[in-house]
Motif scaffolding. Structure first.
Motif, mmCIF file in Angstrom:
data_model
loop_
_atom_site.group_PDB
_atom_site.id
_atom_site.type_symbol
_atom_site.label_atom_id
_atom_site.label_comp_id
_atom_site.label_asym_id
_atom_site.label_seq_id
_atom_site.Cartn_x
_atom_site.Cartn_y
_atom_site.Cartn_z
ATOM 1 N N MET A 120 -4.714 -15.550 -57.518
ATOM 2 C CA MET A 120 -5.372 -14.076 -57.537
ATOM 3 C C MET A 120 -5.496 -13.881 -55.857
ATOM 4 O O MET A 120 -5.487 -12.388 -55.607
ATOM 5 N N LEU A 121 -5.297 -14.705 -54.791
ATOM 6 C CA LEU A 121 -5.239 -14.092 -53.432
ATOM 7 C C LEU A 121 -3.975 -13.265 -53.255
ATOM 8 O O LEU A 121 -3.946 -12.288 -52.573
ATOM 9 N N ALA A 122 -2.712 -13.815 -53.819
ATOM 10 C CA ALA A 122 -1.506 -13.274 -53.582
ATOM 11 C C ALA A 122 -1.623 -11.826 -54.318
ATOM 12 O O ALA A 122 -1.446 -10.774 -53.990
ATOM 13 N N ALA A 123 -2.145 -11.576 -55.614
ATOM 14 C CA ALA A 123 -2.424 -10.400 -56.246
ATOM 15 C C ALA A 123 -3.234 -9.337 -55.250
ATOM 16 O O ALA A 123 -3.010 -8.244 -55.365
ATOM 17 N N ALA A 124 -4.360 -9.920 -54.877
ATOM 18 C CA ALA A 124 -5.078 -9.103 -53.967
ATOM 19 C C ALA A 124 -4.313 -8.607 -52.723
ATOM 20 O O ALA A 124 -4.478 -7.347 -52.622
ATOM 21 N N ILE A 142 -1.133 -8.037 -52.781
ATOM 22 C CA ILE A 142 -0.218 -6.925 -53.120
ATOM 23 C C ILE A 142 -0.784 -5.700 -53.406
ATOM 24 O O ILE A 142 -0.433 -4.524 -53.182
ATOM 25 N N ALA A 143 -1.992 -5.662 -54.097
ATOM 26 C CA ALA A 143 -2.866 -4.728 -54.259
ATOM 27 C C ALA A 143 -3.109 -3.815 -52.982
ATOM 28 O O ALA A 143 -3.271 -2.696 -52.934
ATOM 29 N N LEU A 144 -3.452 -4.890 -52.084
ATOM 30 C CA LEU A 144 -3.906 -4.016 -50.613
ATOM 31 C C LEU A 144 -2.809 -3.242 -50.220
ATOM 32 O O LEU A 144 -3.166 -2.221 -49.594
ATOM 33 N N ILE A 145 -1.637 -3.737 -50.115
ATOM 34 C CA ILE A 145 -0.438 -3.062 -49.471
ATOM 35 C C ILE A 145 0.201 -1.843 -50.506
ATOM 36 O O ILE A 145 1.177 -1.220 -50.117
ATOM 37 N N ALA A 146 -0.248 -1.932 -51.838
ATOM 38 C CA ALA A 146 0.427 -1.030 -52.773
ATOM 39 C C ALA A 146 0.178 0.397 -52.337
ATOM 40 O O ALA A 146 -0.916 0.650 -51.791
ATOM 41 N N PRO A 147 0.949 1.319 -52.518
ATOM 42 C CA PRO A 147 0.876 2.652 -52.202
ATOM 43 C C PRO A 147 0.005 3.413 -53.173
ATOM 44 O O PRO A 147 0.523 4.121 -53.963
ATOM 45 N N GLU A 181 6.931 -2.602 -33.952
ATOM 46 C CA GLU A 181 6.184 -1.816 -35.149
ATOM 47 C C GLU A 181 4.978 -2.692 -35.414
ATOM 48 O O GLU A 181 5.247 -3.951 -35.457
ATOM 49 N N HIS A 182 3.883 -2.151 -35.604
ATOM 50 C CA HIS A 182 2.905 -2.701 -35.811
ATOM 51 C C HIS A 182 2.101 -2.426 -37.217
ATOM 52 O O HIS A 182 2.353 -1.544 -37.825
ATOM 53 N N LEU A 183 1.789 -3.274 -37.856
ATOM 54 C CA LEU A 183 1.026 -3.241 -39.217
ATOM 55 C C LEU A 183 -0.516 -2.707 -39.015
ATOM 56 O O LEU A 183 -1.086 -3.169 -38.045
ATOM 57 N N SER A 184 -0.848 -2.020 -40.108
ATOM 58 C CA SER A 184 -2.194 -1.691 -39.634
ATOM 59 C C SER A 184 -3.079 -3.000 -40.165
ATOM 60 O O SER A 184 -2.762 -3.975 -40.699
ATOM 61 N N PHE A 185 -4.348 -2.861 -40.200
ATOM 62 C CA PHE A 185 -5.370 -3.919 -40.513
ATOM 63 C C PHE A 185 -5.228 -4.212 -41.861
ATOM 64 O O PHE A 185 -5.249 -5.381 -42.283
ATOM 65 N N LYS A 186 -5.262 -3.350 -42.914
ATOM 66 C CA LYS A 186 -4.912 -3.385 -44.167
ATOM 67 C C LYS A 186 -3.749 -4.216 -44.793
ATOM 68 O O LYS A 186 -3.758 -5.264 -45.551
ATOM 69 N N GLU A 187 -2.555 -3.836 -43.948
ATOM 70 C CA GLU A 187 -1.341 -4.002 -43.997
ATOM 71 C C GLU A 187 -1.411 -5.865 -43.658
ATOM 72 O O GLU A 187 -0.782 -6.595 -44.435
ATOM 73 N N THR A 188 -1.962 -5.915 -42.352
ATOM 74 C CA THR A 188 -1.994 -7.371 -41.872
ATOM 75 C C THR A 188 -2.586 -8.321 -42.834
ATOM 76 O O THR A 188 -2.423 -9.406 -43.286
ATOM 77 N N LEU A 189 -3.844 -7.888 -43.514
ATOM 78 C CA LEU A 189 -4.484 -8.618 -44.535
ATOM 79 C C LEU A 189 -4.008 -8.816 -45.520
ATOM 80 O O LEU A 189 -4.169 -10.048 -46.011
ATOM 81 N N ALA A 190 -3.104 -7.913 -46.108
ATOM 82 C CA ALA A 190 -2.151 -8.105 -47.264
ATOM 83 C C ALA A 190 -1.120 -9.281 -47.095
ATOM 84 O O ALA A 190 -1.166 -10.174 -47.791
ATOM 85 N N VAL A 191 -0.714 -9.196 -45.994
ATOM 86 C CA VAL A 191 0.634 -10.451 -45.684
ATOM 87 C C VAL A 191 -0.169 -11.498 -45.339
ATOM 88 O O VAL A 191 0.388 -12.556 -46.111
ATOM 89 N N ALA A 192 -1.477 -11.490 -44.930
ATOM 90 C CA ALA A 192 -2.106 -12.957 -44.612
ATOM 91 C C ALA A 192 -2.599 -13.484 -45.907
ATOM 92 O O ALA A 192 -2.422 -14.686 -46.086
ATOM 93 N N ALA A 193 -2.984 -12.471 -46.980
ATOM 94 C CA ALA A 193 -3.428 -13.126 -48.271
ATOM 95 C C ALA A 193 -2.229 -13.589 -48.742
ATOM 96 O O ALA A 193 -2.342 -14.584 -49.654
ATOM 97 N N VAL A 194 -1.027 -13.189 -48.839
ATOM 98 C CA VAL A 194 -0.058 -13.599 -49.563
ATOM 99 C C VAL A 194 0.427 -14.903 -48.890
ATOM 100 O O VAL A 194 0.887 -16.016 -49.622
ATOM 101 N N VAL A 195 0.472 -15.081 -47.519
ATOM 102 C CA VAL A 195 0.761 -16.345 -46.828
ATOM 103 C C VAL A 195 -0.100 -17.454 -47.260
ATOM 104 O O VAL A 195 0.143 -18.626 -47.516
#
Length: 165
Positions: A1-5, A7-12, A133-147
């Motif tokens: 579920m965390l990985a799906a969240a 992916i959903a955060l980073i989806a365009p 290149e810097h990720l936005s907060f949302k992108e960083t949160l998405a990567v952290a969730a997958v990790v």
């Protein structure tokens, strides 16, 4: 579920709706990755990693060579391009795939696929270090969730094996 969240955060997401062709291509790519992991695991146990990669690179070359020839590829071939192409082939395919075949020989497919899911985190770290290149907060949160999901899955898999033993 965390990985799906993640992916959903980073989806365009947009108001334009979902591009069905894009979704189908993403699902196809995911299917091919799954097939690569399963088949690579089996092939790595049958053949040496270097042999499997050599055959794969040869097949890929045979498939793509006609397109290069049709676009006047030989007339544009210089020593510099040949050197750059060789470096590109080694660094982007030959060496990584050889290492992956060795890993697939020793790791279960599930563990390997979990580790592969960490690639976006490594890519974002490399983009920060090498390209600034810097990720936005949302992108960083998405990567952290997958990790975190990958780490949790790995830890859970180890516990499950210990409990079964």
């Amino acid at each position: 579920m965390l990985a799906a969240a993640g992916i959903a955060l980073i989806a365009p997401w947009s108001n334009n709706g979902i591009d069905l062709v894009g979704v189908l291509l993403a699902l196809l790519a995911g299917g091919f990755w799954g097939a690569y992991i399963l088949l690579g695991g089996k092939i790595s146990k049958i053949m040496k990693g270097g042999d499997a990669v050599t055959i794969g690179m040869l097949v890929a070359t045979i498939l793509i060579l006609p397109f290069g020839i049709l676009n006047g590829g030989f007339s544009k071939l210089t020593t510099a391009y040949l050197g750059l192409g060789t470096a590109l082939a080694l660094l982007s395919s030959a060496i990584p795939f050889t290492l992956e075949m060795k890993a697939l020989r020793q790791l279960p497919a599930r563990t390997f696929s979990i580790l592969m899911s960490l690639e976006p985190a490594v890519a974002s770290f490399c983009a920060l270090i090498f390209l600034q290149e810097h990720l936005s907060f949302k992108e960083t949160l998405a990567v952290a969730a997958v990790v975190v999901a990958s780490a949790g899955s790995t830890l859970t898999a180890k516990r499950s094996k210990k409990q079964l033993a």
